[in-house]
Design a protein around this motif. Structure first.
Motif, short mmCIF file in Angstrom:
data_model
loop_
_atom_site.label_atom_id
_atom_site.label_comp_id
_atom_site.label_asym_id
_atom_site.label_seq_id
_atom_site.Cartn_x
_atom_site.Cartn_y
_atom_site.Cartn_z
N ARG A 23 0.81 -1.22 0.00
CA ARG A 23 0.00 0.00 0.00
C ARG A 23 0.84 1.27 0.00
N GLY A 24 2.12 1.12 0.22
CA GLY A 24 2.95 2.30 0.38
C GLY A 24 2.54 3.10 1.60
N ALA A 25 2.15 2.42 2.65
CA ALA A 25 1.61 3.07 3.85
C ALA A 25 2.70 3.80 4.62
N GLU A 26 2.31 4.90 5.25
CA GLU A 26 3.18 5.58 6.20
C GLU A 26 3.09 4.92 7.57
N LEU A 27 1.89 4.45 7.88
CA LEU A 27 1.62 3.83 9.17
C LEU A 27 0.50 2.81 8.96
N SER A 28 0.67 1.61 9.52
CA SER A 28 -0.38 0.59 9.45
C SER A 28 -0.69 0.11 10.85
N LEU A 29 -1.98 -0.07 11.10
CA LEU A 29 -2.44 -0.57 12.40
C LEU A 29 -3.11 -1.91 12.21
N ALA A 30 -2.69 -2.90 12.99
CA ALA A 30 -3.44 -4.16 13.04
C ALA A 30 -4.74 -3.92 13.78
N LEU A 31 -5.82 -4.50 13.27
CA LEU A 31 -7.15 -4.29 13.83
C LEU A 31 -7.79 -5.62 14.18
N SER A 32 -8.63 -5.59 15.19
CA SER A 32 -9.41 -6.76 15.56
C SER A 32 -10.83 -6.30 15.86
N GLU A 33 -11.82 -7.15 15.58
CA GLU A 33 -13.21 -6.80 15.86
C GLU A 33 -13.63 -7.39 17.20
N VAL A 34 -14.20 -6.56 18.06
CA VAL A 34 -14.62 -7.00 19.39
C VAL A 34 -16.06 -6.59 19.63
N GLU A 35 -16.67 -7.26 20.59
CA GLU A 35 -18.07 -6.96 20.91
C GLU A 35 -18.21 -5.61 21.59
N ASP A 36 -17.33 -5.33 22.54
CA ASP A 36 -17.37 -4.05 23.26
C ASP A 36 -16.06 -3.30 23.02
N PRO A 37 -16.07 -2.27 22.17
CA PRO A 37 -14.83 -1.57 21.84
C PRO A 37 -14.48 -0.43 22.79
N SER A 38 -15.25 -0.24 23.85
CA SER A 38 -15.10 0.95 24.68
C SER A 38 -13.77 1.04 25.42
N PHE B 192 -3.30 3.03 7.24
CA PHE B 192 -4.16 1.93 6.80
C PHE B 192 -4.37 0.92 7.93
N GLY B 193 -5.50 0.22 7.82
CA GLY B 193 -5.80 -0.84 8.78
C GLY B 193 -5.61 -2.21 8.15
N HIS B 194 -5.13 -3.12 8.96
CA HIS B 194 -4.96 -4.53 8.55
C HIS B 194 -5.81 -5.36 9.50
N THR B 195 -6.97 -5.81 9.05
CA THR B 195 -7.90 -6.52 9.93
C THR B 195 -7.48 -7.97 10.10
N HIS B 196 -7.32 -8.36 11.37
CA HIS B 196 -6.96 -9.73 11.71
C HIS B 196 -8.21 -10.47 12.16
N ASP B 197 -8.53 -11.56 11.47
CA ASP B 197 -9.74 -12.33 11.76
C ASP B 197 -9.50 -13.50 12.69
N GLY B 198 -8.26 -13.68 13.11
CA GLY B 198 -7.95 -14.81 13.99
C GLY B 198 -8.08 -14.45 15.45
N TYR B 199 -7.24 -15.08 16.27
CA TYR B 199 -7.34 -14.89 17.72
C TYR B 199 -6.57 -13.65 18.15
N TRP B 200 -7.17 -12.90 19.08
CA TRP B 200 -6.52 -11.74 19.67
C TRP B 200 -7.07 -11.53 21.07
N ALA B 201 -6.19 -11.25 22.03
CA ALA B 201 -6.63 -10.97 23.39
C ALA B 201 -5.69 -9.97 24.02
N ASP B 202 -6.28 -9.05 24.76
CA ASP B 202 -5.55 -8.10 25.58
C ASP B 202 -5.57 -8.63 27.01
N VAL B 203 -4.41 -9.07 27.50
CA VAL B 203 -4.34 -9.69 28.82
C VAL B 203 -4.15 -8.58 29.86
N GLY B 204 -5.22 -7.79 30.07
CA GLY B 204 -5.07 -6.60 30.89
C GLY B 204 -5.56 -6.74 32.31
#
Length: 379
Positions: free
Chosen positions: A124-139, A208-220
């Protein structure tokens, strides 16, 4: 390509588990949390990794320094001296770099393909790319809006759930071109989530965003920590399971089980762990090394760290017990977190949600501090 791992937080959301263990070393399936990220970096061709830290942590250095601990990776440490936020940490770590680099939050677990992420960034010739994940509660996260070609047109940090413009969230993995890294200040507190990301998105830059459809967890926090262990144990991300994982999901050969002990559901038991006569492990159980689960006890949907003791006939459900924690005979705990060396006395039933600090004892319906518990006898 180089990588920066942000290790600046104190792990406050993960307490009481993180009082005596850095967040990056809490065990996920009996391995340090950070080891999963380092494995991913190594497997996708990264060779140099910078740990951006606010202060020196000897436990982390001992765990991840040297070829034996991190084969194939050259680890360096950059200390800020005082917290400078994600932006300041990145600026300090990447000063003078003239190549693209990956930035990773140190408390995530994901099976994202970092090679595909980097390839998409280049294409994409991106300056910055963010990995993205879809969650039920994005707050609790930074939320993005994607336009044509997956360009990020809006970035909102931690919006109220009802105001979130999408359910796509910042997954804590970012690819920077060096020119974007140079936009960050190294001498004052600044967060990329509050300033850089929203500003670049609003001005139409190549983000740009790079949507990841696999597993992702924030162990917070303890709840997310427990769920991540149970997810992986159940096979949510097969590539993250230990090598040689058995097809039935029960890695129990390193333990000593009584002949009539029952294991129903996936389980991982560490070396030297003993499961007594008539005991039952149900619904997903992770136990570290040297645990003792007494006769007739039940452990279900829980994570036990090293050296945990469960008394005869006790019940442990939906709980996390850190190193050396003890549950007395006949006690019942549900949705409880015990820090290092904490104990629940025999026959007690602490209410769900109870959190015990290191060495605390729950006895006679109350939490006793280590000083007040002295001389109280065995749990």
């Amino acid at each position: 390509m180089r990588a920066i791992v942000l290790i600046g937080g104190k792990g406050t959301r993960l307490r009481p588990l993180s009082w005596r263990a850095p967040k990056q070393l809490v065990p996920i399936l009996n391995r340090p949390l950070l080891s999963y990220l380092l494995d991913a970096l190594r497997s996708h061709g990264f060779e140099r990794v910078t740990f951006a830290m606010t202060e020196r942590d000897e436990a982390i250095e001992a765990a991840f320094t040297g070829d034996a601990a991190t084969p194939g990776l050259e680890i360096e440490y950059v200390l800020e001296g005082e917290p400078l936020g994600s932006g300041g940490a990145i600026a300090n770590a990447s000063g003078g770099w003239d190549e693209p680099f990956l930035v990773c939050n140190g408390d995530i677990v994901s099976d994202i393909d970092l090679g595909a992420f980097a390839a998409t960034h280049r294409q994409r010739g991106a300056e910055l790319s963010l990995a993205l994940s879809e969650v039920e509660d994005p707050s609790r996260f930074g939320v993005v809006v994607l336009g044509g070609g997956d360009r990020i047109t809006r970035f909102v940090e931690k919006p109220p759930r009802e105001e979130a413009p999408s359910r796509l969230i910042n997954a804590g993995l970012w690819l920077f071109e060096p020119a974007v890294g140079r936009m960050l200040a190294a001498d004052c507190f600044n967060r990329v989530e509050d300033e850089l990301f929203p500003n670049l998105a609003a001005t139409g830059r190549g983000v740009f965003g790079h949507t990841h459809d696999g597993y992702w967890a924030d162990v917070g926090n303890p709840e997310a920590y427990l769920q991540t262990n149970l997810d992986l144990l159940a096979g949510a991300a097969p590539s993250l399971l230990p090598a040689g994982w058995p097809e039935d999901g029960r890695a129990i050969d390193a333990a000593n089980l009584a002949a009539d002990a029952r294991v129903e559901g996936p389980a991982l038991l560490g070396a030297g762990t003993h499961v007594g006569a008539g005991a039952s492990l149900e619904g997903g159980v992770v136990a570290g090394a040297g645990c003792a689960i007494g006769s007739g006890a039940t452990v279900a949907g829980s994570v036990l760290w090293d050296g945990v003791e469960i008394g005869e006939g006790a019940q442990v459900r939906d709980s996390v017990l850190a190193d050396g924690a003890r549950v007395g005979a006949g006690a019942v705990i549900v949705g409880v977190v015990l820090a290092h060396g904490a104990a629940v006395a025999a026959g007690e039933r602490p209410p769900p949600g109870t959190l015990l600090e290191p060495e605390d004892v729950y006895r006679e319906g109350q939490v006793l501090s280590p000083a007040s518990a002295l001389g109280a006898g065995e749990a």
